[in-house]
Scaffold this motif. Structure first.
Motif, short mmCIF file in Angstrom:
data_model
loop_
_atom_site.label_atom_id
_atom_site.label_comp_id
_atom_site.label_asym_id
_atom_site.label_seq_id
_atom_site.Cartn_x
_atom_site.Cartn_y
_atom_site.Cartn_z
N ARG A 1 12.06 1.68 50.91
CA ARG A 1 11.10 2.83 50.16
C ARG A 1 12.13 3.13 48.77
O ARG A 1 13.13 3.82 49.04
CB ARG A 1 10.94 4.10 50.67
CG ARG A 1 10.21 3.53 52.14
CD ARG A 1 9.21 4.99 52.42
NE ARG A 1 8.93 4.35 53.99
CZ ARG A 1 8.43 5.56 55.05
NH1 ARG A 1 8.39 6.55 54.67
NH2 ARG A 1 8.25 4.66 56.12
N ARG B 1 7.12 10.13 44.90
CA ARG B 1 6.16 8.86 44.78
C ARG B 1 7.33 7.82 45.49
O ARG B 1 8.43 7.66 44.80
CB ARG B 1 5.76 8.58 43.71
CG ARG B 1 4.70 7.50 43.56
CD ARG B 1 4.03 7.14 42.36
NE ARG B 1 3.36 8.36 42.23
CZ ARG B 1 3.52 8.91 40.70
NH1 ARG B 1 4.19 8.41 39.84
NH2 ARG B 1 2.45 9.98 40.64
N HIS C 1 1.12 6.27 48.70
CA HIS C 1 2.74 5.93 48.28
C HIS C 1 3.64 7.10 47.93
O HIS C 1 4.11 6.95 47.05
CB HIS C 1 2.66 4.82 47.57
CG HIS C 1 2.10 3.71 47.87
ND1 HIS C 1 2.51 2.75 49.15
CD2 HIS C 1 0.88 3.30 47.37
CE1 HIS C 1 1.56 1.61 49.05
NE2 HIS C 1 0.32 1.92 48.13
N ARG D 1 7.79 3.34 46.32
CA ARG D 1 7.20 1.82 46.41
C ARG D 1 7.77 1.36 47.79
O ARG D 1 9.08 1.60 47.76
CB ARG D 1 7.78 1.00 45.07
CG ARG D 1 6.87 1.42 43.98
CD ARG D 1 7.02 0.35 42.89
NE ARG D 1 8.72 0.01 42.70
CZ ARG D 1 9.44 0.34 41.92
NH1 ARG D 1 9.19 1.46 40.99
NH2 ARG D 1 10.78 0.01 41.91
N THR D 2 7.23 0.59 48.18
CA THR D 2 7.79 -0.08 49.46
C THR D 2 8.19 -1.73 49.17
O THR D 2 7.16 -2.32 48.49
CB THR D 2 6.67 -0.13 50.75
OG1 THR D 2 6.25 1.27 50.94
CG2 THR D 2 7.28 -0.78 51.97
#
Length: 111
Positions: free
Chosen positions: A48, A37, A22, A39-40
């Motif tokens: 994103r 970095r 990720h 998170r989805t």
């Protein structure tokens, strides 16, 4: 002495997406020297959420964080996803690179 010569630290630098981690990575050969970095979030719009960016201080001043974030944002745009900049560096980058404005969902606290 000419200052036009490229910095030798840039010779083997690449940027790649590492979806299993990720994140997008800056690499010097096989060594990861930085990353952003995310998170989805999925739903009606896939997002994103960029949460953290860092580059090894030994590579500071070379514009690599900007190169990394540009690569990541271009990849998000190509995928048709939206960008949520929680990471302060990504947010700062987006405030000066308006070609992504149509893809950005600013976090609630910023609005």
């Amino acid at each position: 002495m000419s200052t036009d010569a490229p910095d030798p630290r840039l010779a083997n630098i690449t940027v790649a997406h590492a979806p299993e981690r990720h994140r997008y990575e800056l690499r010097d050969g096989d060594t990861v020297i930085g990353f952003t970095r995310y998170r989805t979030r999925t739903g009606s719009d896939s997002r994103r959420v960029f949460v953290h960016t860092e580059v090894d201080p030994a590579y500071g001043g070379l514009g690599l964080a900007g190169r990394l974030v540009e690569f990541a944002l271009d990849d998000v745009a190509a995928a048709g996803d939206r960008i949520v900049p929680v990471c302060p560096y990504v947010a700062k980058y987006l405030r000066t690179h308006h070609n992504y404005d149509h893809l950005v969902d600013w976090p609630e606290a910023r609005q």
